[in-house]
Design an enzyme around this catalytic site. Structure first.
Site, mmCIF file in Angstrom:
data_model
loop_
_atom_site.group_PDB
_atom_site.id
_atom_site.type_symbol
_atom_site.label_atom_id
_atom_site.label_comp_id
_atom_site.label_asym_id
_atom_site.label_seq_id
_atom_site.Cartn_x
_atom_site.Cartn_y
_atom_site.Cartn_z
ATOM 1 N N THR A 40 1.076 -1.630 0.126
ATOM 2 C CA THR A 40 -0.240 -0.006 0.051
ATOM 3 C C THR A 40 0.942 1.270 -0.135
ATOM 4 O O THR A 40 0.859 2.192 -0.296
ATOM 5 C CB THR A 40 -1.285 0.126 1.353
ATOM 6 N N HIS A 43 2.002 1.879 -3.362
ATOM 7 C CA HIS A 43 0.815 1.973 -4.184
ATOM 8 C C HIS A 43 0.887 3.298 -4.110
ATOM 9 O O HIS A 43 0.861 4.727 -5.051
ATOM 10 C CB HIS A 43 -0.144 2.146 -4.253
#
Ligand code: NAD
Ligand code: ZN
Length: 344
Positions: A40, A43
């Site tokens: 995450t 990202h």
């Protein structure tokens, strides 16, 4: 204090000086010892479409950590200064239908640490006390750091039992690798791991996988059918977020078997629901987050007893200021878990 911050709506992060956070009556100030990097965070670094829709800068990243309680609000009762803690990264509301019915991992109002609330890539950060987890002194600090992703693997493996069953793990990222160790510890009779990354396949062997398959070089379906004497596997654990891998899993699952899916897909998936699920009576489980806190108890027991040694998965450590090196390694895939040391 120093923190790694998404300062603007563009690719990259910055190491900047920010004011020390201030706590409310039911909050706790935590001094971060270690924080680990999750996909995450990559990202958000890359500012992918998902990140653009989900995050409003400025935000301090990070949600995996081990830390020390530095200060407590006047109404805090469960922890005291000096306690070694980690925490559930889903900051739940505690009063919605899901929270009230034992499904807090899908709380309707949860805030995600390091996404909706300033996170762990900093010298200090603040949490409400109800999400804190007091660490067992029997767990090494590095292992305590990775309990959050380890918990994802615990639920994916253990939503049904795996004892004396055959298991195919798709995707040997850190979470799939933890799952290999957990499935082995829970008594699976055969654990096969598939991943195109040979570096990670080698780690899967250290985590207890009996066989490792590279889908770019080998026929996954053929090998799994051969290894199970044409029965297929009882259990598929999907951690790749890859549509092709998902279809391989559905092809080799034995009729009446189950698949647990944690992997997240960039696009809508394409599967043959009639042939590969309905007429095979396959049970599909979507897995998200962790059971709060039953998964944390299991995680703590796996790690404190040595039932699972996550050591081989923790491949790199950098000081916080070298976060860029960690991000690069994560993108290249030449790593397992990468730990950022903040105040070791
Ligand atoms: P990761 O990206 O490090 O690992 C994914 C692995 O899948 C990589 O090693 C990659 O090489 C492999 N892969 C790619 N194509 C493949 C294929 N065709 N066959 C087999 N393997 C393939 O991710 P991670 O941190 O280990 O997390 C695993 C997955 O779980 C990710 O998709 C992540 O987004 C998701 N996730 C979900 C939750 C949740 O709550 N549902 C929480 C954390 C992570
Ligand atoms: Zn809730």
């Amino acid at each position: 204090m120093k923190a790694v911050v998404k300062t603007k709506r563009a690719k990259g992060l910055s190491l900047v000086k920010v004011p020390n956070p201030v706590i409310g009556p039911r909050e706790v100030l935590i001094k971060v010892n270690n924080a680990s990097i999750c996909g995450t965070d990559v990202h958000i670094y890359d500012w992918t479409r998902w990140a653009q829709q989900r995050l409003s800068p400025p935000r301090i990243l990070g949600h995996e950590f081990v830390g020390t309680v530095a200060e407590v609000g006047e109404e805090v009762t469960v922890v005291k200064v000096g306690d070694c803690v980690s925490a559930e990264s889903h900051l739940t509301c505690g009063h919605c239908y899901q929270c009230n019915n034992g499904n807090a991992e899908v709380c309707r109002n949860f805030k995600l640490l390091g996404v909706d609330h300033d996170g762990t890539f900093a010298e200090f950060f603040v949490l409400p006390e109800h999400v804190l987890w007091k660490n067992s002194p029997d767990i090494p600090l590095e292992w305590a750091t990775i309990q959050e992703p380890f918990g994802n693997a615990v639920d994916t493996v253990m939503v049904e039992d795996v004892a004396a069953k055959t298991v195919l793990i798709l995707g040997a990222g850190p979470i799939g690798l933890f799952a290999a160790g957990i499935a082995h510890a829970c008594g699976a009779s055969l654990v096969i791991v598939s991943d195109p990354n040979d570096y990670r396949l080698a780690i899967s062997k250290k985590m207890g996988a009996h066989a490792a398959v590279n889908p770019r070089k080998e026929d996954v379906v053929g090998l799994v059918m051969e290894a199970t004497k044409n029965i297929g596997v009882d259990v598929v654990l999907e951690f790749s977020g890859n549509n092709q891998a998902l279809n391989q899993g559905l092809k080799v699952i034995t009729p009446g078997g189950r698949i647990s899916i944690l992997g997240i897909y960039e696009r809508r998936v394409n599967i043959d629901l009639n042939k590969d699920v309905i007429f095979k009576k396959v049970r599909i489980y979507g897995i998200t987050g962790r059971k709060i806190f039953s998964t944390w108890y299991k995680t703590s027991r796996f790690l404190s007893t040595g039932m699972v040694d996550p050591g081989p998965v923790i491949t790199h450590r950098f000081p916080l200021k070298d976060y860029e090196k960690g991000m690069k390694l994560m993108k290249d895939g030449k790593c397992g878990k990468v730990i950022l040391t903040v105040s070791p």
